[in-house]
Structure formats: C-alpha cells, structure tokens
Design a protein around this motif. Structure first.
Motif, PDB file in Angstrom:
ATOM      1  N   ARG A   1     -37.118 -75.354   5.278  1.00 14.84           N
ATOM      2  CA  ARG A   1     -38.332 -74.991   5.993  1.00 14.84           C
ATOM      3  C   ARG A   1     -38.819 -73.650   5.457  1.00 14.84           C
ATOM      4  O   ARG A   1     -38.024 -72.726   5.288  1.00 14.84           O
ATOM      5  CB  ARG A   1     -37.932 -74.867   7.469  1.00 14.84           C
ATOM      6  N   VAL A   2     -40.099 -73.568   5.177  1.00  8.03           N
ATOM      7  CA  VAL A   2     -40.675 -72.323   4.664  1.00  8.03           C
ATOM      8  C   VAL A   2     -42.147 -72.324   5.081  1.00  8.03           C
ATOM      9  O   VAL A   2     -42.703 -73.388   5.380  1.00  8.03           O
ATOM     10  CB  VAL A   2     -40.506 -72.270   3.111  1.00  8.03           C
ATOM     11  N   GLU A   3     -42.780 -71.159   5.124  1.00  8.31           N
ATOM     12  CA  GLU A   3     -44.214 -71.150   5.466  1.00  8.31           C
ATOM     13  C   GLU A   3     -44.996 -71.948   4.429  1.00  8.31           C
ATOM     14  O   GLU A   3     -45.731 -72.867   4.751  1.00  8.31           O
ATOM     15  CB  GLU A   3     -44.744 -69.707   5.477  1.00  8.31           C
ATOM     16  N   SER A   4     -44.839 -71.529   3.180  1.00  3.83           N
ATOM     17  CA  SER A   4     -45.557 -72.189   2.088  1.00  3.83           C
ATOM     18  C   SER A   4     -44.818 -71.826   0.799  1.00  3.83           C
ATOM     19  O   SER A   4     -44.504 -70.643   0.577  1.00  3.83           O
ATOM     20  CB  SER A   4     -47.000 -71.662   2.045  1.00  3.83           C
ATOM     21  N   THR A   5     -44.542 -72.814  -0.014  1.00  2.00           N
ATOM     22  CA  THR A   5     -43.836 -72.507  -1.276  1.00  2.00           C
ATOM     23  C   THR A   5     -44.720 -71.643  -2.185  1.00  2.00           C
ATOM     24  O   THR A   5     -44.222 -70.782  -2.905  1.00  2.00           O
ATOM     25  CB  THR A   5     -43.414 -73.805  -2.014  1.00  2.00           C
TER      26      THR A   5
ATOM     27  N   ALA B   1     -39.790 -77.518  -0.996  1.00  2.00           N
ATOM     28  CA  ALA B   1     -39.574 -77.449   0.459  1.00  2.00           C
ATOM     29  C   ALA B   1     -39.616 -78.837   1.080  1.00  2.00           C
ATOM     30  O   ALA B   1     -40.386 -79.692   0.659  1.00  2.00           O
ATOM     31  CB  ALA B   1     -40.660 -76.591   1.094  1.00  2.00           C
TER      32      ALA B   1
ATOM     33  N   GLN C   1     -43.168 -77.393   5.393  1.00  2.00           N
ATOM     34  CA  GLN C   1     -43.914 -76.130   5.330  1.00  2.00           C
ATOM     35  C   GLN C   1     -44.612 -75.919   6.671  1.00  2.00           C
ATOM     36  O   GLN C   1     -45.292 -76.819   7.166  1.00  2.00           O
ATOM     37  CB  GLN C   1     -44.970 -76.174   4.224  1.00  2.00           C
ATOM     38  N   THR C   2     -44.464 -74.722   7.239  1.00  2.00           N
ATOM     39  CA  THR C   2     -45.124 -74.452   8.522  1.00  2.00           C
ATOM     40  C   THR C   2     -46.572 -74.004   8.323  1.00  2.00           C
ATOM     41  O   THR C   2     -47.383 -74.095   9.232  1.00  2.00           O
ATOM     42  CB  THR C   2     -44.365 -73.365   9.311  1.00  2.00           C
TER      43      THR C   2
ATOM     44  N   LEU D   1     -39.926 -73.839  -6.629  1.00  2.00           N
ATOM     45  CA  LEU D   1     -39.565 -73.730  -5.207  1.00  2.00           C
ATOM     46  C   LEU D   1     -39.942 -75.056  -4.552  1.00  2.00           C
ATOM     47  O   LEU D   1     -41.096 -75.475  -4.623  1.00  2.00           O
ATOM     48  CB  LEU D   1     -40.338 -72.588  -4.543  1.00  2.00           C
TER      49      LEU D   1
ATOM     50  N   PHE E   1     -44.382 -68.070  -0.831  1.00  2.00           N
ATOM     51  CA  PHE E   1     -43.061 -67.511  -1.142  1.00  2.00           C
ATOM     52  C   PHE E   1     -42.994 -67.138  -2.633  1.00  2.00           C
ATOM     53  O   PHE E   1     -42.479 -66.078  -3.001  1.00  2.00           O
ATOM     54  CB  PHE E   1     -41.956 -68.510  -0.786  1.00  2.00           C
TER      55      PHE E   1
ATOM     56  N   PHE F   1     -35.802 -75.098  -0.043  1.00  2.00           N
ATOM     57  CA  PHE F   1     -35.964 -74.665   1.355  1.00  2.00           C
ATOM     58  C   PHE F   1     -36.007 -75.904   2.258  1.00  2.00           C
ATOM     59  O   PHE F   1     -36.726 -76.855   1.956  1.00  2.00           O
ATOM     60  CB  PHE F   1     -37.314 -73.973   1.571  1.00  2.00           C
TER      61      PHE F   1
END
Ligand code: BTN
Length: 258
Positions: free
Chosen positions: A21-25, A46, A49-50, A44, A28, A19
């Motif tokens: 960008r992802v909220e949190s691996t 990233a 992470q947001t 996963l 996810f 990723f």
C-alpha cells in the motif's frame, strides 16, 4: 508477490521496490529522486494506491491484487531530447507494442495522448512526470496502470477492459511485468539507436482516429476532422478541412465509438 520479476534488461527493473500500500508510486518515486536515493531504472510496484494519480489531476483507481500499477525512474537518459514529449511517446509505444503482441486479433490503439484502448475500451493509463531545467531533462517518472485480472463488464460507464476478458482465466502478473519491463527497455534502446523519428512515426500511426474522418468537440462545437499526428510538445494535430491545427490535452474531445 513480484519477487519473481527478474527482467532480462540492463537498467529497467534491475532494482524493484514493492509496496502493499502506498499513496502513489509516482509520488514515492519523485520523493526518492529528490532525496537522491533512487537508482536509474528503479521500478516501484504497488498492490494498492490510496492516492493513485491520473492525467489532468484525475485519480487512478484499481482493485488491489488484480492489476499492475508501477512507476519507473529514469535518471540519466543517454541523449538530450529535442522533443519534450518523446519520453511519453516512447513509453506509450512500448505499452502499445506489448498489448498488440498479447492480443494480435484485437483492435489496439493509442488514444491521444497516453491511453491504450482495446476494442475501444481503456486497458492502460500512463502518467509521465518529467523534470526539465530549461530544455535539459533531469529525470522522468514513468507511471503505468494496466488492467489485468479485474472485471469491468458490470461497470459499463467506466468504458474499461482488462487482459482477463480476452484470456479467460487469471493472468500471471509477475510474468507480465517482466515482459513489459523488457519491452520498455528495448523501445528506449530503439530511441537511442534509431533516433526519435521512427518512434514518432510509429506512435502517430497507432493513434486512434489516425487519418480517419470523425467528429470532435472543439470550443463547444462539433467539428469533422481527422488525426494527422502528435507534435513534439504532445499536442494533437488535427486536419480540419485540409488545414492542420494543434490542440493541447484537455481542450478538445475525441469521441470513442461504442
Ligand atoms: C491516466 O490514465 O490518467 C494515467 C493513469 C496512471 C496510473 C499509474 S498507476 C502507477 C502510477 N502511480 C500513479 O499514481 N499513477 C500511475
């Protein structure tokens, strides 16, 4: 990026999802498991992470494109752990072994429960999220944040460090991730083959403050104690004037010498 990560493993990292960008691996990964879309050993990774998650509901913040942030899905453990914290210990020990190998001249310790320190500064954070039904472990998500190329010298209050501080130039994150995944799988193989005692003893011996008298903050008081180990539930065992007591994460403070 990360296309070159092809670890020499049977399970961990045979499938890698990348990723930007992802909220949190970790988050996810949990969603993939819930929807039955996750293969055992899937990783996963990233760049950003947001809503990166840390221990005790803290957040994990990391500069994009500089470090490693990844989660591993473990769905079928070949054994049923008698020790609910053994997955945690095995992963933390794997990261400790990896860092000790990379930095043989430096002081590397596990700061209970899950941090890795190099020369008393945090280089790696770990967040394991287990799903148990009673004492049966259904799955685990192993989340790792490793500081690689980010510079922390100007942000003293974070008390953090990274690999680049010891190597000078930029490190190849793909090569590092490959080696880390191989180390993690071989440490889990060791757990299956040799059983938990070897892992537990090695974990305890690597703990910051193991068998060393130091000051701890317990119930707003300063107490002299030494670390004797970590129990099967993940509580820290302190020797306080010859008596062993067990403490949950977040209930005591261990000071790190600066
Ligand atoms: C800590 O030190 O408090 C644990 C930090 C764990 C951070 C990693 S980064 C990859 C994975 N995804 C998350 O949201 N958290 C973990």
């Amino acid at each position: 990026m990360f296309a070159k990560v092809k670890p020499n493993t049977q399970i961990i990292g045979q499938n890698i999802i990348y990723f930007n960008r992802v909220e949190s691996t970790n988050q996810f990964a949990l969603e993939l498991i819930r929807q039955n879309l996750a293969d055992n050993g899937t990783v996963l990774v990233a760049e950003f992470q947001t809503k990166g998650r840390g221990q005790l509901n803290k957040s994990w913040i990391s500069e994009p494109f500089e470090n490693l942030m990844f989660s591993i899905i473990l769905k079928h453990v070949t054994f049923q752990p008698t020790d609910p914290f053994i997955i945690n210990k095995t992963l933390t020990l794997a990261m400790y072994n990896f860092l000790k190998r990379k930095l043989p001249e430096q002081q590397v310790y596990i700061k209970w429960p899950n941090d890795i320190l190099v020369n008393n500064k945090k280089i790696c954070g770990i967040l394991v999220e287990n799903n148990f039904s009673g004492s049966t472990l259904n799955y685990s998500v192993l989340g790792i944040g490793l500081n690689v190329n980010q510079h922390f010298e100007h942000i003293q209050h974070l008390n953090a460090t990274s690999l680049t501080q010891y190597f000078g130039g930029e490190l190849d994150r793909e090569a590092l991730l490959t080696e880390i995944l191989e180390t993690i799988e071989s440490t889990f193989d060791q757990l299956s083959e040799d059983g938990p005692t070897f892992i537990e003893n090695s974990f305890n011996a690597a703990l910051y403050g193991y068998k060393v008298n130091a000051i701890f903050e317990i119930d707003d008081a300063l107490v002299m104690a030494s670390v004797s180990g970590c129990d099967k539930e993940g509580r820290l065992i302190l020797d306080i004037e010859g008596i062993e007591k067990h403490f949950l994460h977040g209930t005591i403070k261990q000071f790190i010498a600066q």
